[in-house]
Design a protein around this motif. Structure first.
Motif, PDB file in Angstrom:
ATOM      1  N   PHE A 171      74.785  15.188 -19.371  1.00  0.00           N
ATOM      2  CA  PHE A 171      74.157  15.424 -18.072  1.00  0.00           C
ATOM      3  C   PHE A 171      74.671  14.416 -17.052  1.00  0.00           C
ATOM      4  O   PHE A 171      74.958  13.254 -17.385  1.00  0.00           O
ATOM      5  CB  PHE A 171      72.639  15.306 -18.176  1.00  0.00           C
ATOM      6  N   SER A 172      74.776  14.854 -15.805  1.00  0.00           N
ATOM      7  CA  SER A 172      75.198  13.958 -14.728  1.00  0.00           C
ATOM      8  C   SER A 172      74.022  13.077 -14.305  1.00  0.00           C
ATOM      9  O   SER A 172      72.873  13.268 -14.723  1.00  0.00           O
ATOM     10  CB  SER A 172      75.690  14.771 -13.531  1.00  0.00           C
ATOM     11  N   THR A 173      74.318  12.142 -13.439  1.00  0.00           N
ATOM     12  CA  THR A 173      73.281  11.238 -12.944  1.00  0.00           C
ATOM     13  C   THR A 173      72.241  11.962 -12.092  1.00  0.00           C
ATOM     14  O   THR A 173      71.148  11.436 -11.870  1.00  0.00           O
ATOM     15  CB  THR A 173      73.923  10.113 -12.117  1.00  0.00           C
ATOM     16  N   LEU A 174      72.565  13.174 -11.628  1.00  0.00           N
ATOM     17  CA  LEU A 174      71.622  13.913 -10.778  1.00  0.00           C
ATOM     18  C   LEU A 174      70.351  14.292 -11.536  1.00  0.00           C
ATOM     19  O   LEU A 174      69.265  14.332 -10.941  1.00  0.00           O
ATOM     20  CB  LEU A 174      72.295  15.179 -10.236  1.00  0.00           C
ATOM     21  N   VAL A 175      70.451  14.556 -12.825  1.00  0.00           N
ATOM     22  CA  VAL A 175      69.288  14.995 -13.592  1.00  0.00           C
ATOM     23  C   VAL A 175      68.177  13.953 -13.517  1.00  0.00           C
ATOM     24  O   VAL A 175      67.003  14.278 -13.284  1.00  0.00           O
ATOM     25  CB  VAL A 175      69.685  15.287 -15.054  1.00  0.00           C
ATOM     26  N   GLU A 176      68.545  12.693 -13.688  1.00  0.00           N
ATOM     27  CA  GLU A 176      67.538  11.641 -13.607  1.00  0.00           C
ATOM     28  C   GLU A 176      67.046  11.459 -12.177  1.00  0.00           C
ATOM     29  O   GLU A 176      65.845  11.229 -11.948  1.00  0.00           O
ATOM     30  CB  GLU A 176      68.114  10.333 -14.143  1.00  0.00           C
ATOM     31  N   LYS A 177      67.938  11.588 -11.203  1.00  0.00           N
ATOM     32  CA  LYS A 177      67.523  11.444  -9.803  1.00  0.00           C
ATOM     33  C   LYS A 177      66.498  12.508  -9.415  1.00  0.00           C
ATOM     34  O   LYS A 177      65.624  12.258  -8.578  1.00  0.00           O
ATOM     35  CB  LYS A 177      68.737  11.526  -8.881  1.00  0.00           C
ATOM     36  N   LEU A 178      66.621  13.694  -9.991  1.00  0.00           N
ATOM     37  CA  LEU A 178      65.673  14.773  -9.704  1.00  0.00           C
ATOM     38  C   LEU A 178      64.389  14.646 -10.518  1.00  0.00           C
ATOM     39  O   LEU A 178      63.466  15.449 -10.348  1.00  0.00           O
ATOM     40  CB  LEU A 178      66.317  16.132  -9.991  1.00  0.00           C
ATOM     41  N   GLY A 179      64.333  13.657 -11.390  1.00  0.00           N
ATOM     42  CA  GLY A 179      63.156  13.479 -12.229  1.00  0.00           C
ATOM     43  C   GLY A 179      63.056  14.520 -13.331  1.00  0.00           C
ATOM     44  O   GLY A 179      61.957  14.829 -13.803  1.00  0.00           O
ATOM     45  N   LEU A 180      64.198  15.033 -13.777  1.00  0.00           N
ATOM     46  CA  LEU A 180      64.197  16.121 -14.749  1.00  0.00           C
ATOM     47  C   LEU A 180      64.733  15.707 -16.112  1.00  0.00           C
ATOM     48  O   LEU A 180      64.963  16.567 -16.964  1.00  0.00           O
ATOM     49  CB  LEU A 180      65.008  17.305 -14.202  1.00  0.00           C
ATOM     50  N   ALA A 181      64.951  14.420 -16.332  1.00  0.00           N
ATOM     51  CA  ALA A 181      65.365  13.957 -17.657  1.00  0.00           C
ATOM     52  C   ALA A 181      64.262  14.296 -18.663  1.00  0.00           C
ATOM     53  O   ALA A 181      63.087  13.983 -18.440  1.00  0.00           O
ATOM     54  CB  ALA A 181      65.628  12.458 -17.634  1.00  0.00           C
ATOM     55  N   GLY A 182      64.626  14.948 -19.736  1.00  0.00           N
ATOM     56  CA  GLY A 182      63.647  15.380 -20.721  1.00  0.00           C
ATOM     57  C   GLY A 182      62.976  16.694 -20.387  1.00  0.00           C
ATOM     58  O   GLY A 182      62.262  17.253 -21.215  1.00  0.00           O
ATOM     59  N   VAL A 183      63.190  17.196 -19.173  1.00  0.00           N
ATOM     60  CA  VAL A 183      62.630  18.494 -18.755  1.00  0.00           C
ATOM     61  C   VAL A 183      63.706  19.577 -18.845  1.00  0.00           C
ATOM     62  O   VAL A 183      63.448  20.683 -19.339  1.00  0.00           O
ATOM     63  CB  VAL A 183      62.067  18.415 -17.324  1.00  0.00           C
ATOM     64  N   LEU A 184      64.895  19.262 -18.358  1.00  0.00           N
ATOM     65  CA  LEU A 184      66.016  20.175 -18.517  1.00  0.00           C
ATOM     66  C   LEU A 184      66.354  20.223 -20.006  1.00  0.00           C
ATOM     67  O   LEU A 184      66.615  19.200 -20.638  1.00  0.00           O
ATOM     68  CB  LEU A 184      67.211  19.690 -17.698  1.00  0.00           C
ATOM     69  N   ALA A 185      66.314  21.422 -20.568  1.00  0.00           N
ATOM     70  CA  ALA A 185      66.419  21.578 -22.017  1.00  0.00           C
ATOM     71  C   ALA A 185      67.737  21.031 -22.551  1.00  0.00           C
ATOM     72  O   ALA A 185      68.750  21.026 -21.845  1.00  0.00           O
ATOM     73  CB  ALA A 185      66.268  23.051 -22.388  1.00  0.00           C
TER      74      ALA A 185
END
Length: 452
Positions: free
Chosen positions: A185-199
């Motif tokens: 995953f790119s750094t954007l996933v964490e910036k969007l607060g979706l780490a652990g949410v995006l499957a």
């Protein structure tokens, strides 16, 4: 295995195909329009309608033929928000909705650059990250309702198996959410607060799970029947050739989108402003790609035209230098932002169809050049049956043009995910009988007009 059922959801149509495991031929096909519902809260797809259509089709196919496995392929730039009960936390946004453009500046401040993701900045919701950002901001309660987010092929896989996943080919489709070089995953996933949410991301050919008992009861297919993780449709088109070839080649997948993908490409600086991107193959490998909305452009220009083309139509188009200049669909492609123009008005519908087909070939050749494509070019999908398109493309590609023996490369590629030893169909070498120098002269003039 005897028959593989393939769920194939394109931007224009939803399709269920039954692929014979031995011949790789489609034994049965049913379709329904992939219509966009107006909302609220935003334009979205009829997922419930598709599911009822798929359940009915799976039951019919199993009664008539028997189903040994299920595979899934869908268009990209799409994901589904799921709540804790497994239902929709929100309708699935149509990526052609302009809503995300209203927050473009705020999103641009967050998104990683092209060097990290291989994703160009695109309009509307064509960057999946922009969709998610806009949806979460537009619906303040959405994040609290969301238990998981899955990319689109895996939504159908979730309904079939109850298992959550995303796949690397869908994440690698200009999403801004994936780093194709590092396979994470790119750094954007964490910036969007979706780490652990995006499957979790998985390879498309892995086994997602077995068919749920409740789906088995609705379709008659045995519980536990294997279901693939699933794949982005353009990458399904290229997968058979990854299985069969070792040298450099390119695949042009034609449909609503015309996507050119180069395997073993020359090292070249990819221009993110030209709708060039880095796709991710079924094997998890970066694949330089470029695309334009060629099928949509064909529909726009060819609407109401007959199919008749006379030999003199081609001669007159060449003699007059009659040409269509980009872009018919100006929101994307290598000439985004330009407005289409004719160098002169076609006098007959045949002339118009010829010039349109040559325009589409010239656009394809431009895409192939932008990604450093080498080796033969394999055309699959509807344009593989357009001889005028193939004539022009073959005149511009000295290493040869081939056509897929099957007109259903997407479904076949998805079926092959479940068939480890099957041999993909051979391609057919296209040998046009044309005046090559005159076609090259026509192409040079087209490019010179664009340069002005």
């Amino acid at each position: 295995m005897t028959h593989i059922a393939v769920i194939d959801i394109g931007k224009t149509n939803a399709k269920l195909a039954l692929v014979d495991a031995e011949t790789l031929a489609e034994r049965a096909v049913i379709t329904r329009p992939n219509s966009v519902l107006p909302g609220p809260p935003w334009p979205h797809f009829d997922l419930d309608g598709h599911w009822q259509f798929l359940l009915s089709g799976l039951a019919q196919f199993h009664r008539d033929y028997g189903i040994a496995a299920i595979s899934v392929t869908t268009h990209g730039a799409a994901a589904v928000f799921l709540d804790a009960a497994g239902g929709l936390a929100a309708p699935m946004l149509d990526y052609e909705h302009p809503g995300p453009d209203a927050m473009a500046a705020a999103y641009d401040a967050l998104r990683p650059d092209f060097a990290e993701t291989g994703s160009p900045r695109l309009a509307m919701g064509l960057n999946l990250g922009a969709q998610l950002y806009w949806q979460l901001a537009t619906d303040p309660g959405l994040r609290a309702r969301t238990h998981a987010i899955v990319t689109y092929p895996q939504y159908w896989g979730f309904l079939l198996t109850g298992e959550l996943a995303s796949d690397v080919s869908s994440l690698g489709c200009h999403s801004d959410l994936w780093n194709p070089w590092q396979g994470q995953f790119s750094t954007l996933v964490e910036k969007l607060g979706l780490a652990g949410v995006l499957a979790p991301a998985r390879l498309p050919g892995a086994r997602l799970g077995g068919l749920l008992h409740k789906v088995a009861a609705q379709t008659g297919i045995p519980a536990g029947t294997p279901v693939s993780v699933g794949i982005h449709d353009s990458n399904a088109s290229i997968y058979p050739y990854l299985r069969a070839r070792t040298g450099p080649f390119a695949v042009v997948s034609t449909g609503t989108w015309v996507v050119s993908m180069a395997v073993g490409a020359e090292t070249t600086l990819l221009d993110a402003t030209r709708d060039v991107l880095v796709n991710v193959s079924a094997l998890g490998q970066p694949v330089p790609s470029a695309r334009f909305m060629g099928g949509r452009e064909f529909e726009i220009i060819a609407a109401g035209l007959g199919n008749s083309i006379l030999p003199e139509d081609r001669a007159q188009v060449l003699a007059a230098g009659l040409a269509l200049l980009p872009a018919v669909e100006p929101a994307s492609g290598p000439f985004a932002g330009r407005q289409m123009a004719w160098t002169a008005q076609p006098r007959t519908s045949g002339q118009k169809r010829v010039a349109l087909s040559w325009y589409l070939a010239l656009m394809t050749d431009t895409c192939l050049s932008l990604i450093g494509a080498r080796g033969p070019v394999i055309v699959e999908g509807p344009f593989a049956r357009n001889s005028d398109y193939l004539d022009m493309l073959a005149s511009l590609r000295p290493e040869g043009v081939e056509t897929a023996a099957s007109t259903t490369g997407t479904a076949i590629g998805a079926a092959l995910l479940m068939l480890r030893t099957a041999a993909p169909h051979a391609t057919l070498r296209y040998g046009p009988e044309i005046d090559g120098p005159r076609y090259l002269q026509y192409a040079r003039r087209w490019h010179s007009l664009l340069a002005r």
